[in-house]
Every structure is written in structure tokens, then in C-alpha cells.
Write a protein that holds these residues in place. Structure first.
Motif, PDB file in Angstrom:
ATOM      1  N   LYS A   1       0.843  -1.194   0.000  1.00  0.00           N
ATOM      2  CA  LYS A   1       0.000   0.000   0.000  1.00  0.00           C
ATOM      3  C   LYS A   1       0.879   1.246   0.000  1.00  0.00           C
ATOM      4  CE  LYS A   1      -4.142  -1.931   2.148  1.00  0.00           C
ATOM      5  NZ  LYS A   1      -3.735  -3.336   1.958  1.00  0.00           N
ATOM      6  N   VAL A   2       0.512   2.208  -0.831  1.00  0.00           N
ATOM      7  CA  VAL A   2       1.242   3.466  -0.948  1.00  0.00           C
ATOM      8  C   VAL A   2       0.365   4.567  -0.355  1.00  0.00           C
ATOM      9  CG1 VAL A   2       2.320   5.109  -2.517  1.00  0.00           C
ATOM     10  CG2 VAL A   2       2.411   2.657  -3.038  1.00  0.00           C
ATOM     11  N   TYR A   3       0.835   5.189   0.718  1.00  0.00           N
ATOM     12  CA  TYR A   3       0.091   6.261   1.379  1.00  0.00           C
ATOM     13  C   TYR A   3       0.746   7.595   1.060  1.00  0.00           C
ATOM     14  CZ  TYR A   3      -2.002   2.507   4.129  1.00  0.00           C
ATOM     15  OH  TYR A   3      -2.670   1.367   4.533  1.00  0.00           O
ATOM     16  N   LEU A   4      -0.051   8.553   0.625  1.00  0.00           N
ATOM     17  CA  LEU A   4       0.454   9.875   0.299  1.00  0.00           C
ATOM     18  C   LEU A   4      -0.250  10.893   1.185  1.00  0.00           C
ATOM     19  CD1 LEU A   4       1.157  11.302  -3.237  1.00  0.00           C
ATOM     20  CD2 LEU A   4       0.085  12.707  -1.494  1.00  0.00           C
ATOM     21  N   HIS A   5       0.525  11.511   2.077  1.00  0.00           N
ATOM     22  CA  HIS A   5      -0.010  12.534   2.972  1.00  0.00           C
ATOM     23  C   HIS A   5       0.416  13.886   2.430  1.00  0.00           C
ATOM     24  CE1 HIS A   5      -0.070  15.290   6.437  1.00  0.00           C
ATOM     25  NE2 HIS A   5      -1.110  14.585   6.824  1.00  0.00           N
ATOM     26  N   SER A   6      -0.553  14.674   1.946  1.00  0.00           N
ATOM     27  CA  SER A   6      -0.256  15.897   1.218  1.00  0.00           C
ATOM     28  C   SER A   6      -0.352  17.143   2.085  1.00  0.00           C
ATOM     29  CB  SER A   6      -1.234  16.033   0.040  1.00  0.00           C
ATOM     30  OG  SER A   6      -0.999  17.221  -0.669  1.00  0.00           O
ATOM     31  N   HIS A   7       0.585  18.067   1.850  1.00  0.00           N
ATOM     32  CA  HIS A   7       0.518  19.426   2.373  1.00  0.00           C
ATOM     33  C   HIS A   7       0.272  20.349   1.172  1.00  0.00           C
ATOM     34  CE1 HIS A   7       2.111  17.928   6.193  1.00  0.00           C
ATOM     35  NE2 HIS A   7       2.966  17.233   5.469  1.00  0.00           N
TER      36      HIS A   7
ATOM     37  N   TYR B   1       4.668  16.656   0.180  1.00  0.00           N
ATOM     38  CA  TYR B   1       3.944  15.489   0.690  1.00  0.00           C
ATOM     39  C   TYR B   1       4.913  14.447   1.221  1.00  0.00           C
ATOM     40  CZ  TYR B   1       4.770  13.355  -3.988  1.00  0.00           C
ATOM     41  OH  TYR B   1       5.329  12.877  -5.163  1.00  0.00           O
ATOM     42  N   GLU B   2       4.396  13.622   2.139  1.00  0.00           N
ATOM     43  CA  GLU B   2       5.133  12.462   2.617  1.00  0.00           C
ATOM     44  C   GLU B   2       4.587  11.235   1.908  1.00  0.00           C
ATOM     45  OE1 GLU B   2       5.200  15.549   5.720  1.00  0.00           O
ATOM     46  OE2 GLU B   2       3.490  14.252   5.272  1.00  0.00           O
ATOM     47  N   LEU B   3       5.486  10.376   1.501  1.00  0.00           N
ATOM     48  CA  LEU B   3       5.118   9.128   0.849  1.00  0.00           C
ATOM     49  C   LEU B   3       5.564   7.995   1.762  1.00  0.00           C
ATOM     50  CD1 LEU B   3       3.739   8.573  -1.869  1.00  0.00           C
ATOM     51  CD2 LEU B   3       6.005   8.161  -2.848  1.00  0.00           C
ATOM     52  N   VAL B   4       4.621   7.181   2.195  1.00  0.00           N
ATOM     53  CA  VAL B   4       4.915   6.047   3.070  1.00  0.00           C
ATOM     54  C   VAL B   4       4.399   4.786   2.388  1.00  0.00           C
ATOM     55  CG1 VAL B   4       4.486   4.982   5.313  1.00  0.00           C
ATOM     56  CG2 VAL B   4       4.761   7.458   5.139  1.00  0.00           C
ATOM     57  N   ILE B   5       5.274   3.815   2.202  1.00  0.00           N
ATOM     58  CA  ILE B   5       4.910   2.577   1.515  1.00  0.00           C
ATOM     59  C   ILE B   5       5.089   1.411   2.470  1.00  0.00           C
ATOM     60  CG2 ILE B   5       5.352   1.081  -0.471  1.00  0.00           C
ATOM     61  CD1 ILE B   5       6.418   3.526  -1.954  1.00  0.00           C
ATOM     62  N   LEU B   6       4.016   0.647   2.652  1.00  0.00           N
ATOM     63  CA  LEU B   6       4.037  -0.528   3.507  1.00  0.00           C
ATOM     64  C   LEU B   6       3.916  -1.785   2.649  1.00  0.00           C
ATOM     65  CD1 LEU B   6       1.622   0.548   6.414  1.00  0.00           C
ATOM     66  CD2 LEU B   6       4.060   1.010   6.146  1.00  0.00           C
ATOM     67  N   GLU B   7       4.662  -2.791   3.026  1.00  0.00           N
ATOM     68  CA  GLU B   7       4.588  -4.081   2.329  1.00  0.00           C
ATOM     69  C   GLU B   7       4.383  -5.176   3.365  1.00  0.00           C
ATOM     70  OE1 GLU B   7       6.895  -5.771  -1.438  1.00  0.00           O
ATOM     71  OE2 GLU B   7       8.156  -5.827   0.373  1.00  0.00           O
ATOM     72  N   ASN B   8       3.202  -5.771   3.331  1.00  0.00           N
ATOM     73  CA  ASN B   8       2.845  -6.838   4.269  1.00  0.00           C
ATOM     74  C   ASN B   8       3.082  -6.434   5.722  1.00  0.00           C
ATOM     75  OD1 ASN B   8       2.171  -8.562   2.088  1.00  0.00           O
ATOM     76  ND2 ASN B   8       4.323  -9.144   1.860  1.00  0.00           N
TER      77      ASN B   8
ATOM     78  N   LEU C   1       7.069  -1.033  -8.476  1.00  0.00           N
ATOM     79  CA  LEU C   1       5.640  -1.108  -8.200  1.00  0.00           C
ATOM     80  C   LEU C   1       4.876  -0.714  -9.459  1.00  0.00           C
ATOM     81  CD1 LEU C   1       5.489   0.590  -4.660  1.00  0.00           C
ATOM     82  CD2 LEU C   1       5.632  -1.852  -5.203  1.00  0.00           C
ATOM     83  N   ASP C   2       3.952  -1.514  -9.855  1.00  0.00           N
ATOM     84  CA  ASP C   2       3.171  -1.293 -11.079  1.00  0.00           C
ATOM     85  C   ASP C   2       2.001  -0.350 -10.779  1.00  0.00           C
ATOM     86  OD1 ASP C   2       1.630  -1.391 -13.364  1.00  0.00           O
ATOM     87  OD2 ASP C   2       1.744  -3.565 -13.576  1.00  0.00           O
ATOM     88  N   PRO C   3       1.912   0.809 -11.458  1.00  0.00           N
ATOM     89  CA  PRO C   3       0.800   1.754 -11.228  1.00  0.00           C
ATOM     90  C   PRO C   3      -0.572   1.155 -11.505  1.00  0.00           C
ATOM     91  CG  PRO C   3       2.572   2.818 -12.429  1.00  0.00           C
ATOM     92  CD  PRO C   3       2.899   1.357 -12.404  1.00  0.00           C
ATOM     93  N   ASP C   4      -0.609   0.060 -12.256  1.00  0.00           N
ATOM     94  CA  ASP C   4      -1.878  -0.608 -12.516  1.00  0.00           C
ATOM     95  C   ASP C   4      -2.272  -1.549 -11.389  1.00  0.00           C
ATOM     96  OD1 ASP C   4      -2.375   0.616 -14.953  1.00  0.00           O
ATOM     97  OD2 ASP C   4      -1.254  -0.895 -16.080  1.00  0.00           O
ATOM     98  N   LYS C   5      -1.353  -1.782 -10.453  1.00  0.00           N
ATOM     99  CA  LYS C   5      -1.627  -2.796  -9.436  1.00  0.00           C
ATOM    100  C   LYS C   5      -1.590  -2.273  -8.006  1.00  0.00           C
ATOM    101  CE  LYS C   5       0.037  -6.675 -12.237  1.00  0.00           C
ATOM    102  NZ  LYS C   5       1.013  -7.794 -12.326  1.00  0.00           N
ATOM    103  N   PHE C   6      -0.645  -1.371  -7.682  1.00  0.00           N
ATOM    104  CA  PHE C   6      -0.578  -0.953  -6.278  1.00  0.00           C
ATOM    105  C   PHE C   6      -1.730  -0.029  -5.918  1.00  0.00           C
ATOM    106  CE2 PHE C   6       2.087   2.537  -8.069  1.00  0.00           C
ATOM    107  CZ  PHE C   6       1.492   3.638  -7.466  1.00  0.00           C
ATOM    108  N   GLU C   7      -2.024   0.040  -4.627  1.00  0.00           N
ATOM    109  CA  GLU C   7      -3.118   0.865  -4.127  1.00  0.00           C
ATOM    110  C   GLU C   7      -2.555   2.161  -3.564  1.00  0.00           C
ATOM    111  OE1 GLU C   7      -6.941   0.583  -1.061  1.00  0.00           O
ATOM    112  OE2 GLU C   7      -5.506  -1.065  -1.200  1.00  0.00           O
ATOM    113  N   LEU C   8      -3.010   3.296  -4.102  1.00  0.00           N
ATOM    114  CA  LEU C   8      -2.609   4.612  -3.607  1.00  0.00           C
ATOM    115  C   LEU C   8      -3.708   5.144  -2.704  1.00  0.00           C
ATOM    116  CD1 LEU C   8      -0.715   7.093  -3.627  1.00  0.00           C
ATOM    117  CD2 LEU C   8      -1.982   7.914  -5.620  1.00  0.00           C
ATOM    118  N   ILE C   9      -3.348   5.439  -1.455  1.00  0.00           N
ATOM    119  CA  ILE C   9      -4.320   5.914  -0.471  1.00  0.00           C
ATOM    120  C   ILE C   9      -3.917   7.326  -0.052  1.00  0.00           C
ATOM    121  CG2 ILE C   9      -5.371   5.465   1.774  1.00  0.00           C
ATOM    122  CD1 ILE C   9      -4.405   2.488   1.279  1.00  0.00           C
ATOM    123  N   LEU C  10      -4.831   8.262  -0.209  1.00  0.00           N
ATOM    124  CA  LEU C  10      -4.546   9.681  -0.003  1.00  0.00           C
ATOM    125  C   LEU C  10      -5.087  10.182   1.338  1.00  0.00           C
ATOM    126  CD1 LEU C  10      -5.559  10.946  -3.565  1.00  0.00           C
ATOM    127  CD2 LEU C  10      -3.273  10.299  -2.782  1.00  0.00           C
TER     128      LEU C  10
END
Length: 272
Positions: free
Chosen positions: A165-171, A175-182, A212-221
């Protein structure tokens, strides 16, 4: 003032977020789990720490609610002056060495660090003049880097252990980008940008480097971004799975202090 153990407990906690682009203040009444005060201030341009302190002093002069006694104070620093280090490699006596490749360090800089769950240490530079101001006002209090709060909050999510999961916390301009894997931290960094093209570039470049494939990973804003934002519209054209973070707190709000977008105050509310 912060109450001592001999004084009557007020069940009030003050959380403050400080960046060079703005300030946020929040007071929680812990007895009824209600936010009784919430104030966000955005500067017209990025300031230096001396001018930020002047804005803090001005805010305390104007906002009567900030001068009420509280039991706890937590100060969050939001800046790019940080480095994440595996706990088993961290040496407190050499803390500045972890930062010297990321930022210019002055001899007068104080180096702080947060221990984060998952065996991570966030080494960072707080603004000493601002720390001293709040110490003079409240006595002993806690301060942390906002990225530490962000990472811990995301690791605690119920579905954090499910896939990548790719989390993007925007100002407003970063922005901060935090990526978690399992359920484990794979990547965390912050990016400053001027155009929406820059916004997208850093996101896609990071994904490419991590395969990470943009067609597959989940971007959460989360943060200062919504469906009307130009950055969201551009990301939608290139990333298949985009969503916004769901409910993340159980607080209620005083009528005059409910934010229009609760996700924009994620760090402040999550720190309470």
C-alpha cells in the motif's frame, strides 16, 4: 500552564503542529473525547524558524483559548530535516552522522530522535528556539517529528499487513510518501513540489524504483488533498487504484471547531 500531579487534573490535551509553512493547534477534552478547539494557520510564504516563532507568539496573543491550562502538551515538527535508521544500527552518540548526507547541519543544531514501532528510529532536527518557547510556557512537554506519527498511525491500520500500500499525505506544496509491504515499512520520504507535474513525477519515480506497477498498487490519499485537487485529477490518469483513507479517530467536535476536511488534520488528531 501544564498541571502538576498535585493540581486538579483537567483532562485536557493540547497538540501543536509546527512547520515553516503554517501552524495548527488542537485541544482535546479527554473526559468526553471532544475536540474543543481547532485552529489552522497557513502562511503566505515559507518562513524561517525565527519568523515562525513570531507567528506563534502572535497567535497566543490573539487566541484566548490557547491560554487555558492543560494537562498535556505535544508538539509536532513537520520538516524535511530527518533520516530513518534501523534501530539495530542506531548509535545515539553519532546521531548527526545519519543526517549529514540529507541536510546541512550547523554546529548549534540539536539532534533529536523518535523510536518508532517496527524497529525504526527517526533522527531529525527540531527548531530549538520554538522548543525553548514552549518549555518556558509549559515546562516539560513531549515533542516528536510528524513523520513518526504518520508512520505509526499507518502501521496500526487493520489492513496494513495486506499486500503493498502506498500512502500519500499531502501538504500545500509537499507530501510524505509512506509505503508498507505486508505490514512492514518499505519506504518513507518527503518531497517538495511546485507544479502538479512535479507532484506526479516523484510519485511515479518512487514506484518505478521500487518496481511497483501503477496498474496494481493501491494509492491511499490523506492530508490536504481531495477529489477537486489538480494533483488528484492528474494522479487519477496514471494510477488505477486510488482511494482516500477511511475514518481514523473517534473524536467529536465542538460546532465551531469541526474541520471541513478531517483528513487534512490527520497528524494533529492522530497525535492526541
Amino acid at each position: 500552564m501544564v498541571t502538576t500531579t498535585k493540581e486538579k487534573k483537567l483532562y485536557k490535551k493540547l497538540s501543536i503542529q509546527v512547520s515553516l509553512n503554517g501552524l495548527s493547534f488542537c485541544i482535546l477534552n479527554q473526559e468526553d473525547n471532544k475536540i474543543t478547539y481547532l485552529k489552522k494557520i497557513e502562511f503566505e510564504k515559507q518562513l524561517d524558524p525565527i519568523k515562525v516563532l513570531s507567528q506563534i507568539e502572535l497567535t497566543y496573543e490573539k487566541e484566548e483559548a490557547l491560554n487555558q491550562p492543560v494537562d498535556e502538551v505535544l508538539l509536532l515538527y513537520t520538516n524535511s530535516l530527518f533520516s530513518l535508521v534501523p534501530e539495530n544500527l542506531f548509535d545515539e552518540d553519532n546521531a548527526s552522522n545519519y543526517l549529514k548526507f540529507n541536510t546541512k547541519i550547523l554546529k548549534t543544531d540539536f539532534i533529536a530522535f523518535d523510536n518508532i514501532q517496527g524497529g525504526i528510529v527517526n533522527v531529525y532536527i527540531p527548531y530549538t528556539n520554538i522548543t525553548n518557547y514552549f518549555f518556558d510556557k509549559y515546562g516539560e512537554f513531549e515533542y516528536r517529528h510528524s513523520l513518526s506519527v504518520l508512520i505509526e498511525g499507518l502501521l496500526d491500520l487493520p489492513d496494513a499487513a495486506e499486500g503493498t500500500k502506498v500512502y500519500l499525505h499531502s501538504h500545500l506544496s509537499s507530501y510524505e510518501l509512506v509505503i508498507l509491504e505486508n505490514g512492514k515499512l518499505l519506504f518513507a520520504n518527503s518531497f517538495e513540489y511546485e507544479t502538479r507535474e512535479d507532484f506526479l513525477y516523484y510519485l511515479l519515480f518512487t514506484a518505478e524504483q521500487l518496481k511497483l506497477d501503477p496498474d496494481k498498487f493501491e494509492l491511499i490519499l490523506l492530508g490536504d488533498i481531495n477529489r477537486t485537487s489538480e494533483e488528484y485529477k492528474m494522479a487519477w490518469d496514471y494510477i488505477r487504484n486510488i482511494s482516500f483513507l477511511g475514518p481514523f479517530h473517534s473524536f467529536s467536535f465542538e460546532t465551531d471547531h469541526k474541520p471541513e476536511e478531517e483528513l487534512s488534520e490527520y497528524l494533529l488528531l492522530k497525535s492526541l
